[in-house]
Design a protein around this motif. Structure first.
Motif, mmCIF file in Angstrom:
data_model
loop_
_atom_site.group_PDB
_atom_site.id
_atom_site.type_symbol
_atom_site.label_atom_id
_atom_site.label_comp_id
_atom_site.label_asym_id
_atom_site.label_seq_id
_atom_site.Cartn_x
_atom_site.Cartn_y
_atom_site.Cartn_z
ATOM 1 N N LYS A 66 59.888 -3.760 51.788
ATOM 2 C CA LYS A 66 61.213 -3.959 51.191
ATOM 3 C C LYS A 66 61.186 -3.745 49.676
ATOM 4 O O LYS A 66 62.084 -3.126 49.107
ATOM 5 N N ALA A 67 60.135 -4.259 49.013
ATOM 6 C CA ALA A 67 60.022 -4.105 47.555
ATOM 7 C C ALA A 67 59.929 -2.632 47.170
ATOM 8 O O ALA A 67 60.551 -2.184 46.193
ATOM 9 N N ASN A 68 59.174 -1.854 47.929
ATOM 10 C CA ASN A 68 59.057 -0.416 47.660
ATOM 11 C C ASN A 68 60.392 0.303 47.859
ATOM 12 O O ASN A 68 60.761 1.174 47.079
ATOM 13 N N LEU A 69 61.106 -0.076 48.898
ATOM 14 C CA LEU A 69 62.371 0.583 49.221
ATOM 15 C C LEU A 69 63.489 0.192 48.257
ATOM 16 O O LEU A 69 64.292 1.028 47.857
ATOM 17 N N CYS A 70 63.522 -1.080 47.862
ATOM 18 C CA CYS A 70 64.708 -1.629 47.198
ATOM 19 C C CYS A 70 64.594 -1.927 45.702
ATOM 20 O O CYS A 70 65.612 -2.132 45.045
ATOM 21 N N CYS A 71 63.391 -1.991 45.136
ATOM 22 C CA CYS A 71 63.271 -2.333 43.707
ATOM 23 C C CYS A 71 63.628 -1.143 42.828
ATOM 24 O O CYS A 71 62.962 -0.110 42.905
ATOM 25 N N ARG A 72 64.624 -1.319 41.993
ATOM 26 C CA ARG A 72 65.048 -0.217 41.114
ATOM 27 C C ARG A 72 64.161 -0.090 39.882
ATOM 28 O O ARG A 72 64.054 0.981 39.299
ATOM 29 N N THR A 73 63.546 -1.201 39.450
ATOM 30 C CA THR A 73 62.810 -1.178 38.183
ATOM 31 C C THR A 73 61.292 -1.231 38.372
ATOM 32 O O THR A 73 60.560 -1.431 37.413
ATOM 33 N N ASN A 118 65.120 3.993 46.806
ATOM 34 C CA ASN A 118 64.081 4.891 47.325
ATOM 35 C C ASN A 118 64.311 5.336 48.765
ATOM 36 O O ASN A 118 63.391 5.731 49.469
ATOM 37 N N LEU A 119 65.585 5.309 49.146
ATOM 38 C CA LEU A 119 65.991 5.732 50.494
ATOM 39 C C LEU A 119 65.675 7.208 50.752
ATOM 40 O O LEU A 119 65.386 7.599 51.877
ATOM 41 N N ASN A 120 65.733 8.024 49.696
ATOM 42 C CA ASN A 120 65.535 9.479 49.867
ATOM 43 C C ASN A 120 64.084 9.936 49.718
ATOM 44 O O ASN A 120 63.801 11.124 49.807
ATOM 45 N N ARG A 121 63.178 8.998 49.496
ATOM 46 C CA ARG A 121 61.770 9.377 49.324
ATOM 47 C C ARG A 121 61.174 9.901 50.622
ATOM 48 O O ARG A 121 61.477 9.409 51.699
ATOM 49 N N GLU A 122 60.278 10.882 50.491
ATOM 50 C CA GLU A 122 59.629 11.429 51.683
ATOM 51 C C GLU A 122 58.597 10.481 52.260
ATOM 52 O O GLU A 122 58.437 10.375 53.467
ATOM 53 N N GLU A 123 57.857 9.777 51.377
ATOM 54 C CA GLU A 123 56.830 8.870 51.902
ATOM 55 C C GLU A 123 56.453 7.803 50.888
ATOM 56 O O GLU A 123 56.634 7.964 49.693
ATOM 57 N N PHE A 124 55.950 6.700 51.426
ATOM 58 C CA PHE A 124 55.335 5.637 50.626
ATOM 59 C C PHE A 124 53.850 5.621 50.965
ATOM 60 O O PHE A 124 53.452 6.049 52.050
ATOM 61 N N GLY A 125 53.048 5.080 50.053
ATOM 62 C CA GLY A 125 51.606 5.003 50.286
ATOM 63 C C GLY A 125 51.251 4.240 51.557
ATOM 64 O O GLY A 125 50.357 4.650 52.317
ATOM 65 N N PHE A 126 51.963 3.137 51.834
ATOM 66 C CA PHE A 126 51.615 2.290 52.990
ATOM 67 C C PHE A 126 51.795 2.979 54.337
ATOM 68 O O PHE A 126 51.276 2.527 55.353
ATOM 69 N N GLU A 127 52.532 4.102 54.361
ATOM 70 C CA GLU A 127 52.788 4.786 55.634
ATOM 71 C C GLU A 127 51.531 5.428 56.230
ATOM 72 O O GLU A 127 51.499 5.726 57.419
ATOM 73 N N THR A 128 50.504 5.635 55.402
ATOM 74 C CA THR A 128 49.256 6.220 55.928
ATOM 75 C C THR A 128 48.171 5.164 56.131
ATOM 76 O O THR A 128 47.033 5.493 56.445
ATOM 77 N N TRP A 129 48.515 3.874 55.913
ATOM 78 C CA TRP A 129 47.541 2.810 56.138
ATOM 79 C C TRP A 129 47.363 2.574 57.641
ATOM 80 O O TRP A 129 48.314 2.749 58.421
ATOM 81 N N ASN A 135 71.547 17.551 42.380
ATOM 82 C CA ASN A 135 70.842 16.277 42.558
ATOM 83 C C ASN A 135 71.748 15.200 43.162
ATOM 84 O O ASN A 135 71.319 14.426 44.022
ATOM 85 N N ILE A 136 72.998 15.151 42.718
ATOM 86 C CA ILE A 136 73.962 14.181 43.264
ATOM 87 C C ILE A 136 74.214 14.473 44.747
ATOM 88 O O ILE A 136 74.306 13.560 45.569
ATOM 89 N N LYS A 137 74.277 15.757 45.082
ATOM 90 C CA LYS A 137 74.473 16.154 46.490
ATOM 91 C C LYS A 137 73.259 15.750 47.327
ATOM 92 O O LYS A 137 73.395 15.243 48.445
ATOM 93 N N ASN A 138 72.052 15.957 46.796
ATOM 94 C CA ASN A 138 70.818 15.569 47.505
ATOM 95 C C ASN A 138 70.810 14.084 47.837
ATOM 96 O O ASN A 138 70.276 13.663 48.860
ATOM 97 N N ALA A 139 71.387 13.281 46.930
ATOM 98 C CA ALA A 139 71.393 11.825 47.119
ATOM 99 C C ALA A 139 72.628 11.351 47.905
ATOM 100 O O ALA A 139 72.813 10.151 48.082
ATOM 101 N N ASN A 140 73.453 12.316 48.358
ATOM 102 C CA ASN A 140 74.688 11.988 49.107
ATOM 103 C C ASN A 140 75.624 11.068 48.327
ATOM 104 O O ASN A 140 76.214 10.143 48.877
ATOM 105 N N LEU A 141 75.738 11.327 47.017
ATOM 106 C CA LEU A 141 76.546 10.464 46.163
ATOM 107 C C LEU A 141 77.803 11.160 45.642
ATOM 108 O O LEU A 141 78.508 10.632 44.792
#
Length: 385
Positions: free
Chosen positions: A49-56, A220-231, A273-279
């Motif tokens: 959740k912290a990886n997905l949701c923390c903006r800072t 970080n909804l649009n990210r391709e991967e997080f490090g933990f996904e390969t653990w 970039n705005i289109k990529n983020a669906n904004l």
């Protein structure tokens, strides 16, 4: 019972309080603020959740051990003895990065190399094969932090820095870091309660972050991967549950976000970039000279922008440029709270307005000031009366 463990979230200078606040709101416990970092406790689901949701946050690290060392040999021995086969397989790949604040050790690159050697040697001695080094997409990213003679070994659950949100395929010269952009918006106090504008939007980072804040979209909804996904212990069902819960908290936004720039190429990139983020439903982007513009509605507005750097504008034009910023704000934008970041303290004097707040931040390696100008409807005196 799901076990909580300690984690460390890294951030930029000046954003530590914001990050601590974010972590608390997401449900972290034992939150403690450091310099450019915040430590906290949570379970595996909270790490996702912290990886997905923390903006800072730039990184979410999971410390797994710490020990005393006085020589490179001490480091090698301790790293070699760790059960690395629990965290990756011999046919996987690794990347090590190190930060060093010590009288005993001075070269972070050498520390990273020594760590890598110890892990690789352990696998080779035990299994006859060794993992590869892959700096871009490793199976396991390892962080070594040495403070004097205390070495902390952490797994990097984020992978690539969390400022790489995944929506930005196009960039301009000296784009602002996404984490810094989000932090500036949060420091300004804007959360979607009125119109928002970036009149020098470049490739659109500030307006993209503003739209995500306004709608409470996980950054970080649009990210391709997080490090933990390969653990080895990655729980995809748990991650999807957390993502779905975060998406349920997305909210409507009833105002408008405006982005503009004089550079048509930058505007094209921003739109992409705005289109990529669906904004694109929340953001209006156009080619416009800020100095020839004025506020188009009577509604309250927040404005945040990052004026061109010294290297993008000649020195003799700097004073005139910043003077024009002040004039345009004063005459064209009543009822606006305007914020800007600059590393040129001399240029700030030419704005001709008194900032009501100054916050020290770093834009890359440049020490900067994030300043607020309050443009009242009518005079300030009238406002007070």
């Amino acid at each position: 019972m799901v076990k909580n463990f300690k984690m460390v979230a890294k951030t930029l200078y000046g954003l530590e309080e914001l990050l601590a606040q974010e972590l608390r709101q997401l449900g972290a416990s034992e939150v403690e603020i450091g310099t450019r970092n915040v430590s906290f406790e949570g379970d595996t689901g909270f790490m996702y959740k912290a990886n997905l949701c923390c903006r800072t946050a730039i990184k979410i690290l999971k410390p797994i051990t710490s020990f005393n060392i006085f020589t490179e040999e001490d480091l090698y021995k301790h790293i070699y003895e760790m059960p690395w086969e629990e965290y990756m397989s011999s046919n996987g790949s690794l990347a090590v990065n190190a930060t060093v604040f010590s009288d005993y050790f001075t070269h972070s690159q050498y520390i990273a190399l020594k760590t890598k050697d110890a892990i690789v040697d352990r696998f080779r001695d035990r299994e006859g094969v060794r993992p590869d080094v892959d700096l871009d997409h490793p199976t396991l990213r390892i962080n070594i932090h040495i403070d004097q003679n205390i070495c902390t070994v952490s797994l990097d659950s984020s992978g690539a820095s969390l400022h790489k949100r995944g929506y930005k395929t196009e960039s301009t010269v000296a784009p602002i870091n996404e984490v810094l952009a989000a932090g500036m918006i949060m420091l300004s106090g804007w959360s979607g309660h009125c119109d928002f504008m970036d009149p020098m939007c470049g490739s659109g980072t500030i307006i993209a972050e503003a739209a995500m804040i306004a709608c409470n979209i996980p950054p970080n909804l649009n990210r391709e991967e997080f490090g933990f996904e390969t653990w080895p212990d990655f729980d995809v069902d748990l991650y999807e549950l957390i993502e779905a819960a975060a998406l349920k908290k997305v909210r409507d936004f009833h105002f408008k976000i405006y982005g503009s720039d004089t550079d048509a190429v930058a505007i094209k990139k921003a739109k992409e970039n705005i289109k990529n983020a669906n904004l694109q439903d929340f953001v209006e982007i156009k080619t416009q000279d800020f100095f020839e513009s004025k506020k188009e509605t009577g509604r309250q507005m927040y404005m945040i922008f990052n004026p061109p750097y010294d290297e993008r504008i000649s020195v003799e034009d700097i004073s005139k440029f910043y003077g024009n910023i002040g004039t345009t704000l004063k005459h064209g934008y009543p009822g606006t709270q305007a914020w800007m970041i600059t590393s040129n303290m001399e240029a700030l004097k030419h704005v001709g307005l008194r900032p009501s707040r100054k916050i020290k931040l770093f834009n890359g390696k440049l020490e900067s000031k994030f300043v607020r100008y309050e443009m009242y409807e009518g005079s300030k005196k009238a406002k007070k009366q």
